[in-house]
Design a protein around this motif. Structure first.
Motif, PDB file in Angstrom:
ATOM      1  N   ILE A 120      17.054   0.994 -13.626  1.00 56.11           N
ATOM      2  CA  ILE A 120      17.438   0.859 -12.458  1.00 56.11           C
ATOM      3  C   ILE A 120      16.039   0.963 -11.490  1.00 56.11           C
ATOM      4  N   ILE A 121      15.522   2.097 -11.761  1.00 59.08           N
ATOM      5  CA  ILE A 121      14.141   2.181 -10.646  1.00 59.08           C
ATOM      6  C   ILE A 121      13.235   1.028 -10.891  1.00 59.08           C
ATOM      7  N   GLY A 122      12.818   0.602 -12.328  1.00 57.90           N
ATOM      8  CA  GLY A 122      12.157  -0.434 -12.177  1.00 57.90           C
ATOM      9  C   GLY A 122      12.466  -1.644 -11.670  1.00 57.90           C
ATOM     10  N   ALA A 123      13.811  -2.016 -11.800  1.00 57.20           N
ATOM     11  CA  ALA A 123      14.469  -3.183 -11.402  1.00 57.20           C
ATOM     12  C   ALA A 123      14.470  -3.175  -9.734  1.00 57.20           C
ATOM     13  N   ALA A 124      15.041  -2.044  -9.404  1.00 56.47           N
ATOM     14  CA  ALA A 124      15.236  -2.083  -7.900  1.00 56.47           C
ATOM     15  C   ALA A 124      13.852  -1.721  -7.138  1.00 56.47           C
ATOM     16  N   LEU A 125      13.110  -0.897  -7.382  1.00 61.70           N
ATOM     17  CA  LEU A 125      12.122  -0.742  -6.779  1.00 61.70           C
ATOM     18  C   LEU A 125      11.006  -1.810  -6.829  1.00 61.70           C
ATOM     19  N   GLY A 126      10.726  -2.382  -8.129  1.00 66.20           N
ATOM     20  CA  GLY A 126       9.921  -3.520  -8.364  1.00 66.20           C
ATOM     21  C   GLY A 126      10.226  -4.588  -7.529  1.00 66.20           C
ATOM     22  N   TYR A 127      11.693  -4.964  -7.427  1.00 66.07           N
ATOM     23  CA  TYR A 127      12.313  -6.147  -6.619  1.00 66.07           C
ATOM     24  C   TYR A 127      12.049  -5.600  -5.011  1.00 66.07           C
ATOM     25  N   GLY A 128      11.985  -4.248  -4.670  1.00 65.61           N
ATOM     26  CA  GLY A 128      12.069  -3.805  -3.133  1.00 65.61           C
ATOM     27  C   GLY A 128      10.717  -4.091  -2.804  1.00 65.61           C
ATOM     28  N   VAL A 129       9.717  -3.495  -3.440  1.00 66.48           N
ATOM     29  CA  VAL A 129       8.271  -3.777  -3.113  1.00 66.48           C
ATOM     30  C   VAL A 129       7.839  -5.105  -2.911  1.00 66.48           C
ATOM     31  N   MET A 130       8.079  -5.977  -4.004  1.00 65.64           N
ATOM     32  CA  MET A 130       7.849  -7.466  -3.875  1.00 65.64           C
ATOM     33  C   MET A 130       8.639  -8.102  -2.663  1.00 65.64           C
ATOM     34  N   ASN A 131       9.964  -7.946  -2.343  1.00 69.69           N
ATOM     35  CA  ASN A 131      10.501  -8.339  -1.266  1.00 69.69           C
ATOM     36  C   ASN A 131      10.023  -7.810   0.035  1.00 69.69           C
ATOM     37  N   LEU A 132       9.447  -6.634   0.133  1.00 78.50           N
ATOM     38  CA  LEU A 132       9.177  -6.149   1.336  1.00 78.50           C
ATOM     39  C   LEU A 132       7.737  -6.655   1.952  1.00 78.50           C
ATOM     40  N   LEU A 133       6.724  -6.740   0.725  1.00 79.80           N
ATOM     41  CA  LEU A 133       5.323  -7.426   1.156  1.00 79.80           C
ATOM     42  C   LEU A 133       5.470  -9.021   1.177  1.00 79.80           C
ATOM     43  N   MET A 134       6.651  -9.670   0.470  1.00 81.83           N
ATOM     44  CA  MET A 134       6.645 -10.775   0.540  1.00 81.83           C
ATOM     45  C   MET A 134       7.078 -11.464   1.736  1.00 81.83           C
ATOM     46  N   ALA A 135       8.270 -10.806   2.343  1.00 85.73           N
ATOM     47  CA  ALA A 135       8.965 -11.270   3.555  1.00 85.73           C
ATOM     48  C   ALA A 135       8.024 -11.089   4.769  1.00 85.73           C
ATOM     49  N   ALA A 136       7.308  -9.815   4.600  1.00 82.30           N
ATOM     50  CA  ALA A 136       6.356  -9.679   5.640  1.00 82.30           C
ATOM     51  C   ALA A 136       5.120 -10.572   5.912  1.00 82.30           C
ATOM     52  N   THR A 137       4.538 -11.028   4.795  1.00 83.10           N
ATOM     53  CA  THR A 137       3.589 -11.890   4.641  1.00 83.10           C
ATOM     54  C   THR A 137       3.347 -13.084   5.771  1.00 83.10           C
TER      55      THR A 137
END
Length: 353
Positions: free
Chosen positions: A174-191
């Protein structure tokens, strides 16, 4: 306000996870997937009407309803693994994610080509999306899901969800899937916002995001083989390392090449983490526990995505690109520590008494 329809899609997916689990359990894979595609068709038509009537909140409702399809779509990787030999499951998950390259290329171009087909902007895109949903229903009809893979049991069968959630392997998945997706989404959406603030043209932004998506899905052609050769935890560890390198590069400056390299590595890191987390999760539950376990992990993924989708734009415009990246170090570090903890748990359990 412009991010609300996207957030509605993610939040709709989070709210739909339990409903999808029940439909998967009751109807089986094929019918449930086709229901999801039917909802995609109808929600696209609702969004088309919202565009014509210029009703913003109806548009948000349409994307929220489309989240039901998204929650179904998150289960394709599990279904592919169930349809293959147990030794090939890692590759099956990996290849499903690799299929995202088609979506990455066809989706944006389809939207671009059909955006101005009618006087109302994006009406053609939404109508085309409804046709894509219909094609999906048709294609799904030719996929054979063996009868024994349909659970046809109560969701209360097997161990309670609380017991499944307390397993170290499932916690780390859960940590790997959720936080991995979260970090990716956070930086991608802000780019895009960050690049605009830095004065870079939109053509540069499109190039960076295109290669980011390639980084997300292209490794899917070989991630499964890497997991089989080196092990799930090691490949997820490489994903964490790539996230650290991504953030380090992003913090060195805001030129085009820094955005380009950072976002490409972010995509590859996400692929390694998400593929590995999916493989890890499948070792933590029995067949009769499948639906509730998969719904749980997808709920955490969607919940994290909703939070990061809502916060990325506000954070980058109020605190800046650098602060956003510094903050991203926290979930990446948590993921790395979780992987180390599980590795130690396994090492201790294998040690002689």
């Amino acid at each position: 306000m412009a991010t609300l329809p996207v957030m509605g899609y993610v939040v709709g997916g989070a709210f739909s996870t339990s409903i999808v689990a029940k439909s998967q359990n009751y109807f089986g894979r094929k019918i449930s997937f086709q229901l999801g595609l039917l909802v995609a068709m109808l929600s696209a038509l609702l969004c088309a009407y919202a565009a014509v009537s210029k009703n913003f909140w109806l548009l948000v409702m349409g994307t929220f309803i489309a989240g039901y399809y998204s929650a179904n779509g998150q289960l394709y990787r599990f279904a592919a693994a169930e349809l293959t030999d147990i030794k090939q499951r890692d590759k099956a998950v990996s290849w499903v994610l690799a299929g995202g390259i088609l979506g990455a290329v066809i989706g944006p171009n389809l939207a671009s080509w059909t955006r101005d087909l009618f006087d109302t902007a994006f009406l053609g895109a939404y109508l085309t999306l409804s046709i894509a949903g219909f094609i999906g229903i048709f294609v799904m009809q030719f996929i054979h899901f063996p009868q024994e893979l349909k659970t046809q049991h109560s969701l209360s069968d097997g161990r309670p969800l609380s017991v499944i959630l307390r397993q170290p392997v499932f916690v780390v998945a859960i940590i790997g899937a959720a936080l991995g997706y979260g970090v990716m989404n956070l930086l991608m959406a802000a780019t895009p916002l960050a690049m605009q603030i830095c004065g870079l043209p939109f053509s540069d932004t499109a190039l960076v995001l295109e290669w980011h998506v390639i980084g997300m899905f292209a490794p899917g052609f070989f991630t499964g083989s890497l997991i089989q050769r080196f092990g799930t935890l090691k490949i997820m560890g490489v994903g964490v390392l790539l996230n650290f390198i991504c953030i380090a590069i992003a913090l060195t400056g805001t030129d085009l090449h820094q955005f380009f390299i950072a976002l490409f590595l972010l995509g590859v890191g996400w692929n390694f983490l998400f593929t590995g987390a999916t493989s890890l999760a499948m070792t933590a539950y029995q067949p009769n526990e499948r639906d509730k376990a998969q719904a749980a992990i997808n709920f955490f993924v969607f919940g994290t995505m909703a939070f990061t989708s809502f916060g990325s734009g506000a954070l980058v415009t109020s605190h800046g690109w650098s602060i956003l990246n510094w903050g991203s170090l926290i979930p990446v570090a948590i993921t790395g520590l979780a992987l180390y903890w599980l590795a130690q748990q396994r090492k201790n359990s294998q040690a002689p008494a």
